[in-house]
Design an enzyme around this catalytic site. Sequence first.
Site, PDB file in Angstrom:
ATOM      1  CG  HIS A   1      68.053  -1.021  -0.668  1.00 16.28           C
ATOM      2  ND1 HIS A   1      67.046  -0.505  -1.411  1.00 16.28           N
ATOM      3  CD2 HIS A   1      68.249   0.193   0.199  1.00 16.28           C
ATOM      4  CE1 HIS A   1      66.409   0.289  -1.062  1.00 16.28           C
ATOM      5  NE2 HIS A   1      66.787   1.108  -0.080  1.00 16.28           N
ATOM      6  CG  ASP A   2      65.201  -0.404   2.475  1.00 15.52           C
ATOM      7  OD1 ASP A   2      64.253   0.321   2.113  1.00 15.52           O
ATOM      8  OD2 ASP A   2      66.200   0.004   2.797  1.00 15.52           O
TER       9      ASP A   2
ATOM     10  CD  GLU B   1      60.926   3.660   0.530  1.00 14.65           C
ATOM     11  OE1 GLU B   1      61.333   4.772   0.730  1.00 14.65           O
ATOM     12  OE2 GLU B   1      61.082   2.496   0.887  1.00 14.65           O
TER      13      GLU B   1
ATOM     14  CG  ASP C   1      67.377   6.402  -3.844  1.00 16.12           C
ATOM     15  OD1 ASP C   1      67.436   5.387  -3.582  1.00 16.12           O
ATOM     16  OD2 ASP C   1      66.149   7.173  -3.267  1.00 16.12           O
TER      17      ASP C   1
ATOM     18  CG  ASP D   1      64.143   7.282   0.853  1.00 11.78           C
ATOM     19  OD1 ASP D   1      64.499   6.018   0.765  1.00 11.78           O
ATOM     20  OD2 ASP D   1      64.389   8.268   2.415  1.00 11.78           O
TER      21      ASP D   1
HETATM   22  O1  TEU Z   1      63.065   3.108   3.258  1.00 12.93           O
HETATM   23  C1  TEU Z   1      61.618   3.331   4.240  1.00 12.93           C
HETATM   24  C2  TEU Z   1      61.222   2.512   4.932  1.00 12.93           C
HETATM   25  O2  TEU Z   1      60.522   2.828   4.903  1.00 12.93           O
HETATM   26  C3  TEU Z   1      62.115   1.194   5.524  1.00 12.93           C
HETATM   27  O3  TEU Z   1      63.018   1.358   6.261  1.00 12.93           O
HETATM   28  C4  TEU Z   1      61.661   0.080   5.683  1.00 12.93           C
HETATM   29  O4  TEU Z   1      60.462   0.293   6.056  1.00 12.93           O
HETATM   30  C5  TEU Z   1      62.449  -0.980   5.936  1.00 12.93           C
HETATM   31  O5  TEU Z   1      63.692  -0.218   5.626  1.00 12.93           O
HETATM   32  C6  TEU Z   1      62.367  -2.104   5.681  1.00 12.93           C
HETATM   33  O6  TEU Z   1      62.965  -2.892   6.836  1.00 12.93           O
HETATM   34  C7  TEU Z   1      63.564   3.870   2.607  1.00 12.93           C
HETATM   35  C8  TEU Z   1      65.099   3.451   2.086  1.00 12.93           C
HETATM   36  O7  TEU Z   1      64.729   2.788   0.873  1.00 12.93           O
HETATM   37  C9  TEU Z   1      65.729   2.923   3.145  1.00 12.93           C
HETATM   38  O8  TEU Z   1      66.793   2.377   2.539  1.00 12.93           O
HETATM   39  C10 TEU Z   1      66.331   3.899   4.485  1.00 12.93           C
HETATM   40  O9  TEU Z   1      66.196   3.330   5.100  1.00 12.93           O
HETATM   41  C11 TEU Z   1      64.655   4.962   4.563  1.00 12.93           C
HETATM   42  O10 TEU Z   1      64.110   5.296   3.519  1.00 12.93           O
HETATM   43  C12 TEU Z   1      65.539   6.016   5.420  1.00 12.93           C
HETATM   44  O11 TEU Z   1      66.233   6.480   4.177  1.00 12.93           O
END
Ligand code: TEU
Length: 568
Positions: free
Chosen positions: A344-345, A272, A101, A209
């Site tokens: 994880h999000d 992403e 990642d 990311d």
């Molecule tokens: O997530 C990108 C993102 O858009 C997320 O913020 C998502 O939309 C949101 O969490 C949904 O609730 C990436 C990573 O996967 C995330 O863990 C990081 O916090 C973010 O980028 C910043 O690097």
Amino acid sequence: MPTANAPWWTRAVVYQVYPRSFMDSDGDGIGDLGGVLRRLDHLADLGVDVLWLSPVYPSPQADNGYDISDYQDVDPLFGSLETLDELIDQLHRRGMKLLMDLVVNHTSDQHPWFMESRSGPDSPKRDWYWWRGPREGFAAGDPGAEPTNWHSFFSGSVWNLDEPSGEYYLHLFDRRQPDLNWENPEVREAIYEMMRWWLDRGVDGFRMDVINMISKDVDPDGSLHDGPPLPGGPYGDGSASYLCGPRIHEFLQELHREVFAGREGSFLTVGEMPGVTVEEARLFTDPARAEVDMVFQFEHVDLDHGPSKWDPRPLRLLDLKASFGRWQAALADAGWNSLYWDNHDQPRAVSRFGDDSPECRRDSATCLATLLHLHRGTPYVYQGEELGMANHPFAGIGDFRDIESINHYAEARAAGMPADALLAALRRMSRDNARTPVQWDASPSAGFTTGTPWLPVNPDHDEWNAAAQRKDPRSVLAHYRRLIALRHEDPAVALGDFTMLLPAHEEVYAFTRSLDGTTLLVVCNLSRNPQPLAELVPDAVSAELVLGNLDVADPAVLAPWEARVVRP
Ligand code: TEU
């Protein structure tokens, strides 16, 4: 995509490890690389091909590692470069690959690059980040003095004032995650050099990311522009200025050329891309353009809430069908889909898209898995999804650890939102739902740690855990194993043409996959109501059962949360 010589990742399944919550090997209550090594056989037994490893780089952990302070090392919290080398070797020995990642839209504010950039307006690295003076007519620090009105993903303004210089720096996420300035070729070259270093070390690709945010829409004189106002506060939506910006394709083609060109090997690049449209995704994933192999899009995970994720709404199956159907059709002849329910999000799939009640949890988890894994694209399994792990019963705001949730709660409470409504939204949508420790067994800390877990283990781990499922042929785990095996065995699963059936049915999701004269028919009942299959899809009733998630009680009736893959 032509079926002959289709790339290896069209037949692959990716497993995402969020290391902090996967397995702890040193008893500090935080997962680590030693723990991943200990559980590799779980992944091999499942049959997955690629391990996507969320960040383990040195980081102050403001955003659990998505704030990197050194791109070419491993944080002692997780282990060492030597441990990572061991993981690469062990994965390769099992015929698996490692997808790192990589967060290169922003760094940590503790990264030396930013520390140097912040040292003063004359720093040689000042232009490695986005620095701007106060808005015209305002003094630095005045309300409204921020250079643009953009709202951060993690609440508040995207601009943070650096007092000594009286200038602001940009951070689309937390103030401790300053955005890199990709307009600067020095920044790009430093990133490409670092990525090449990782490939030389043996990694097999990158999940990049928020990579569609690296190109900002900036005027030649450096001006950035306000976005349309958001309701209920002083901020605006800046996404038109930073999602898929004017140079994004140029940057990704340059990255691909500078990092991967001329290299032997089979790599994987995943972008992403929050907010990416299907039309843009066709361009990003068209092999002829050499940008990325596939994208993580967000359309289906934006169907059950309003403009804000914290404004949850009921999900309608028709909307899900329309969304998945649109992406299947648009990327049928050029490009490729990533397929995921959670990561994880996102909250846990069985709680969000299924039914995590005791009577439906196993059946809905396996029904959802069947639906997703029989689509055309590369499926992603998020740690614990294969066990039917569900959302956590958070008691109060003190239980949450995620910066996004905590910041939102503070901002919304300050704006007068009632605590109980806020907590209800957090319980349903917080990223912490996906970050509770993986449940390996029924012991007090679910076999995750011998210490105190950084986030409480879900109390349901006494029943829902890997040990209880490993030898149970009816378990969620066993069903995922069978789905992954089917993808490896039957080319129609990976490469067959997709055709949606019953587009207007509100409870049954059905489709076909066809390749070289063979057809698979998939019928899924996403409800608690038995469905008259003989009326809906007559061909399915007497067809050969290839894979099902329930014992078929009546061939002519699809039971609640029953999914069948049949060969007519
Ligand atoms: O997530 C990108 C993102 O858009 C997320 O913020 C998502 O939309 C949101 O969490 C949904 O609730 C990436 C990573 O996967 C995330 O863990 C990081 O916090 C973010 O980028 C910043 O690097």
